[in-house]
Design a protein around this motif. Sequence first.
Motif, mmCIF file in Angstrom:
data_model
loop_
_atom_site.group_PDB
_atom_site.id
_atom_site.type_symbol
_atom_site.label_atom_id
_atom_site.label_comp_id
_atom_site.label_asym_id
_atom_site.label_seq_id
_atom_site.Cartn_x
_atom_site.Cartn_y
_atom_site.Cartn_z
ATOM 1 N N GLY A 102 23.387 -22.814 -0.088
ATOM 2 C CA GLY A 102 22.060 -23.345 0.174
ATOM 3 C C GLY A 102 21.902 -23.690 1.640
ATOM 4 N N GLN A 103 20.661 -23.751 2.078
ATOM 5 C CA GLN A 103 20.338 -24.116 3.452
ATOM 6 C C GLN A 103 19.329 -25.252 3.399
ATOM 7 O OE1 GLN A 103 18.954 -20.108 4.078
ATOM 8 N NE2 GLN A 103 20.478 -19.808 5.690
ATOM 9 N N VAL A 104 19.630 -26.340 4.067
ATOM 10 C CA VAL A 104 18.711 -27.462 4.134
ATOM 11 C C VAL A 104 18.529 -27.859 5.593
ATOM 12 C CG1 VAL A 104 19.292 -28.347 1.843
ATOM 13 C CG2 VAL A 104 20.473 -29.243 3.829
ATOM 14 N N GLN A 105 17.408 -28.511 5.850
ATOM 15 C CA GLN A 105 17.175 -29.043 7.181
ATOM 16 C C GLN A 105 16.598 -30.436 7.040
ATOM 17 O OE1 GLN A 105 14.451 -26.933 9.757
ATOM 18 N NE2 GLN A 105 15.103 -28.101 11.546
ATOM 19 N N PHE A 106 17.202 -31.375 7.745
ATOM 20 C CA PHE A 106 16.731 -32.749 7.761
ATOM 21 C C PHE A 106 15.790 -32.961 8.935
ATOM 22 C CE2 PHE A 106 20.394 -33.177 5.078
ATOM 23 C CZ PHE A 106 20.064 -34.206 4.211
ATOM 24 N N LYS A 107 14.821 -33.821 8.733
ATOM 25 C CA LYS A 107 13.894 -34.161 9.815
ATOM 26 C C LYS A 107 14.659 -34.822 10.960
ATOM 27 C CE LYS A 107 9.739 -35.745 8.825
ATOM 28 N NZ LYS A 107 8.591 -36.635 8.497
ATOM 29 N N ASN A 108 15.611 -35.680 10.624
ATOM 30 C CA ASN A 108 16.434 -36.364 11.610
ATOM 31 C C ASN A 108 17.815 -35.709 11.640
ATOM 32 O OD1 ASN A 108 18.086 -38.103 13.055
ATOM 33 N ND2 ASN A 108 17.197 -39.956 12.178
ATOM 34 N N PRO A 109 18.202 -35.081 12.745
ATOM 35 C CA PRO A 109 19.511 -34.414 12.828
ATOM 36 C C PRO A 109 20.696 -35.341 12.543
ATOM 37 C CG PRO A 109 18.144 -33.799 14.695
ATOM 38 C CD PRO A 109 17.418 -34.893 13.974
ATOM 39 N N MET A 110 20.544 -36.632 12.811
ATOM 40 C CA MET A 110 21.639 -37.573 12.538
ATOM 41 C C MET A 110 21.889 -37.702 11.037
ATOM 42 S SD MET A 110 20.933 -40.437 15.456
ATOM 43 C CE MET A 110 22.441 -41.335 15.130
ATOM 44 N N ASP A 111 20.849 -37.517 10.223
ATOM 45 C CA ASP A 111 21.028 -37.539 8.771
ATOM 46 C C ASP A 111 21.906 -36.373 8.325
ATOM 47 O OD1 ASP A 111 19.393 -39.792 8.605
ATOM 48 O OD2 ASP A 111 17.594 -38.624 8.126
ATOM 49 N N ALA A 112 21.703 -35.219 8.938
ATOM 50 C CA ALA A 112 22.514 -34.040 8.609
ATOM 51 C C ALA A 112 23.983 -34.288 8.968
ATOM 52 C CB ALA A 112 21.983 -32.815 9.349
ATOM 53 N N GLU A 113 24.214 -34.877 10.122
ATOM 54 C CA GLU A 113 25.587 -35.182 10.532
ATOM 55 C C GLU A 113 26.236 -36.166 9.567
ATOM 56 O OE1 GLU A 113 25.525 -36.374 14.650
ATOM 57 O OE2 GLU A 113 24.465 -34.545 15.231
#
Length: 135
Positions: free
Chosen positions: A82-93
């Motif tokens: 799957g591929q997801v993208q968070f609005k806030n890059p820090m959330d992804a980290e």
Amino acid sequence: AERVVEEYNYTKLENSPICLTLVDEETYRAKKTGAGKLIIKGLDPEIQECQLHEALSNFGSLVSCKIPCDFDGDTYHSRGYGQVQFKNPMDAEQVCIDLKDASINGLKITIELDNSVDNEQEIINLMEKLLKIKG
């Protein structure tokens, strides 16, 4: 608009789930830069986008959530990632840290930051440039 997204997001159209997103300026910027993207490998083939979205939305606001599939003429089959993208890059980290050894539906998953170029976004950026030149 919010009610429509809430009621119809991830409903199936011709056996394929549709994704609806309200886009504000911050979401648009996130989508345009591609920051905050993750790739989740090792997904159960039966998992649906709405389930992945629900599992990861606890970590922050998602801009997009996709599970690529192949169509055999009859049904869609997950490619297992799957591929997801968070609005806030820090959330992804933070997801990469917190879910390092996680499992979904009993299968161990691997989560990595996805720095690949989004072809769809490249096309949008090119179209915007062309419109500015002609306008």
